[in-house]
Design an enzyme around this catalytic site. Structure first.
Site, PDB file in Angstrom:
ATOM      1  N   MET A 161      17.339  28.546 -30.120  1.00 48.39           N
ATOM      2  CA  MET A 161      17.608  27.138 -29.864  1.00 48.39           C
ATOM      3  C   MET A 161      16.516  26.298 -30.511  1.00 48.39           C
ATOM      4  O   MET A 161      15.338  26.665 -30.487  1.00 48.39           O
ATOM      5  CB  MET A 161      17.723  26.837 -28.380  1.00 48.39           C
ATOM      6  N   TYR A 434       6.782  26.725 -22.040  1.00 47.81           N
ATOM      7  CA  TYR A 434       8.078  26.506 -22.681  1.00 47.81           C
ATOM      8  C   TYR A 434       9.241  26.606 -21.699  1.00 47.81           C
ATOM      9  O   TYR A 434       9.072  26.971 -20.551  1.00 47.81           O
ATOM     10  CB  TYR A 434       8.291  27.374 -23.913  1.00 47.81           C
ATOM     11  N   GLU A 435      10.418  26.217 -22.196  1.00 46.68           N
ATOM     12  CA  GLU A 435      11.640  26.089 -21.376  1.00 46.68           C
ATOM     13  C   GLU A 435      11.466  25.091 -20.239  1.00 46.68           C
ATOM     14  O   GLU A 435      12.044  25.272 -19.159  1.00 46.68           O
ATOM     15  CB  GLU A 435      12.087  27.447 -20.829  1.00 46.68           C
ATOM     16  N   GLY A 436      10.709  24.043 -20.483  1.00 43.98           N
ATOM     17  CA  GLY A 436      10.425  23.049 -19.455  1.00 43.98           C
ATOM     18  C   GLY A 436       9.145  23.404 -18.741  1.00 43.98           C
ATOM     19  O   GLY A 436       9.070  24.428 -18.057  1.00 43.98           O
TER      20      GLY A 436
END
Length: 578
Positions: A161, A434-436
């Site tokens: 992504m 990462y990923e929020g």
């Protein structure tokens, strides 16, 4: 480093004695039982021990690099991926409609743990592919699905992504990458993305990028973001990689950890792509992938902690230093020292409690997908949504803390590269970001998840814990769990409907409290199960449950006192004084 040992017997204990796996599978119409599930996990563990862990440290030292404009992963990674793919592991939990095996998600999450424990950099490749495939399955057109999905599920093609830009990190409303419609229904994508894990590699096959970009007439803000599938190679009618797309790796990020993982700056120069989902609804489509990835990232924290514990426990039992408790005793292994035991038990009580909680959440994922009763599906889906930010943030925070604790057990040797502990500390750190980021996960919990369905989801979750407490009233740790749950419930009532600043001030402490109570619940269940047995594992579970209940769980009360002070102490200092 000592060889990685997959925790297969712990998985067996959880499936057979704690999580009621066979009954869950029967309720979902599956004939899979504990013995078959354990045999699958055992095979996965062998791959992690024999193939992935031996190239973990060498992969960190060599790192990925760019050669003639193409990424080259460290020695052994390409062959390891071929072994992983050919054995069918990428398709483990994927839908059978797309060529997957459709096995329970608990096997997937525990595979993620073992991948992260043995080689975190490697584990990102299949994990990102799985998330991308889920987004495509949920939102793409049938034509796109037929071209890409089965090849991604099989692992022949991989996926990533591409969200972040230099000026758009957590605030995706600032994205500038452009998408221009073409007469044939495709789009050209132009822009630059940074921090793209697995953006390029040398495993062969295609690499499918899911890219956030703006259409020409898109409204400002997050409501104007669309999602596009942009392949490295444009496939022909037969699906072969016929022509290179106009996208390239600009550089590799120089990072603190996960050196073997190629984290790319990607340049898209009118690259051909196809819309996934509705125009200007890309963020909703991307969150299908991100939510799946957040559970996986939580398992990264757990896996690193598990690996760090294994290494530290072996070292502590073999390293002689200092005197024993009696004046007459000679030099003893450092595991005899109370402070070393404290550090080891802090880590182990998180690892084994976290493994149980992850297993319970994974079973809720399957109930949400497959249960015949729609009300049960809705109920389970609510629990998964509630626990996702907890798993992501708490497991990665505790995973990093555990790696540091285990490193401390080694003393000076923990700071030296040869022992591998400093790599675990460095690798663990990214999972908190990462990923929020974990602060954002905490805000999601207090700002969105507590109010889901009018607050009934969190109330139902607390009721589950309360039900087990009622059944274990005489258990040795039940009283401690009751106290912690009552504290958490009281703070939850105070936060429901609170103003944004109060929620922001409370969020991080509240999420940790929520995690500790949830882990306490799992230790309650494990203690009750272990009291019915007499094996060394059963006896160890009882001892660790009591350690967690008396030494870790009481931290809930301190956090409650901290967040009860509100936002005033945080906001009092003027901006100019920083």
């Amino acid at each position: 480093m000592d060889a990685y040992v997959a925790p297969v017997e712990d998985y067996r204990f959880l499936l057979s004695q704690v999580l009621g796996f066979d009954l869950e599978m029967a309720e979902l119409g599956s004939d899979l039982d504990t013995e078959l599930a354990v045999s699958i996990l055992d095979e996965a563990g062998k791959l992690c021990t024999e193939v992935l862990h031996p190239i973990n440290q060498s992969g960190d030292e060599e790192g990925s690099r760019i050669v003639d404009g193409e990424v080259r992963t460290p020695a052994g990674f390409s062959n390891a991926y071929a072994t992983f793919r050919d054995a069918g592991w990428p398709s483990l939990s994927a839908d059978t409609a797309h060529g997957g095996q459709g096995l329970p998600f608990v096997l997937q999450l525990w595979l993620d743990e073992m991948l992260s424990a043995s080689n975190l950099s490697f584990g990102l490749f299949p994990a990102l592919t799985r998330g991308a495939a889920e987004a495509i399955a949920a939102h793409a057109t049938d034509a796109v699905k037929s071209t890409y999905l089965s090849r991604m599920v099989s692992g022949e093609w991989t996926g990533v992504m591409a969200l972040t830009e230099s000026s758009a990190g957590s605030d995706l409303s600032l994205i500038k990458t452009k998408a221009s419609p073409q007469a044939d229904g495709s789009h050209t994508i132009t822009g630059q993305k940074i921090f793209i894990s697995s953006g390029d590699h040398d495993f062969g096959g295609n690499i499918i990028h899911l890219v956030l970009a703006r259409l020409p007439d898109a409204p400002a803000g997050v409501s104007g973001i669309s999602l596009f599938l942009v392949p490295k190679f444009l496939p022909d009618a037969a699906g072969a990689c016929a022509r290179r797309n106009t996208m390239a790796v600009g550089s590799l990020e120089h990072k603190m950890g996960i050196h073997a993982q190629p984290t790319c700056v990607m340049n898209y120069d009118e690259a051909i792509g196809w819309l996934v989902g509705e125009p200007n609804r890309g963020l909703a489509a991307m969150f299908t992938m991100m939510n799946a990835e957040r559970l996986m990232v939580g398992m990264q924290g757990l896996g690193v902690a598990a690996s760090a514990y294994q290494q530290a426990a072996v070292y502590a039992k073999g390293r002689s230093q200092g005197r024993g408790a009696s004046a007459a005793s000679g030099t003893v292994a450092i595991v005899e020292h109370v402070d070393v035991r404290r550090m080891l038990l802090d880590v182990r009580s998180f690892v084994e409690g976290g493994r149980a909680l992850a297993g319970w959440v994974a079973l809720q994922v399957d109930r949400a997908r497959k249960h015949p009763d729609p009300d049960e599906r809705t109920r389970a889906d609510g629990f998964v949504a509630l626990l996702t930010p907890v798993i992501k943030a708490a497991f990665t925070d505790m995973g990093f803390e555990s790696a540091v604790q285990a490193q401390q057990v080694f003393g000076g040797h923990g700071y030296i590269r040869e022992w591998g502990m400093e790599q675990l500390v460095r690798d663990a750190r990214i999972a908190q970001i990462y990923e929020g980021t974990n602060g954002i996960q905490a805000l999601d919990l207090v700002g969105r998840k507590l109010s889901m369905a009018g607050g009934t989801v969190v109330d139902a979750y607390f009721a589950l814990i309360e039900g087990d407490l009622d059944r274990a009233a005489d258990g040795s740790i039940a009283k401690n769990v009751v106290t912690a749950l009552e504290t958490l419930r009281g703070i939850t009532v105070l936060l429901k409907g609170a103003d944004p600043q109060t929620l922001g001030a409370a969020a991080v402490d509240y999420l940790r409290m929520f995690a500790l109570v949830s882990l306490g619940w799992m230790w309650l269940r494990m203690e009750c199960a272990a009291e019915q047995g007499s094996t060394p594992l059963d006896r160890a579970k009882i001892d660790i449950a009591r350690y967690f209940a008396t030494r870790v769980l009481p931290r809930v009360s301190g956090m409650a006192a901290t967040l009860s002070s509100g936002p005033e102490p945080i906001m009092a200092l003027p901006v100019d004084a920083f």
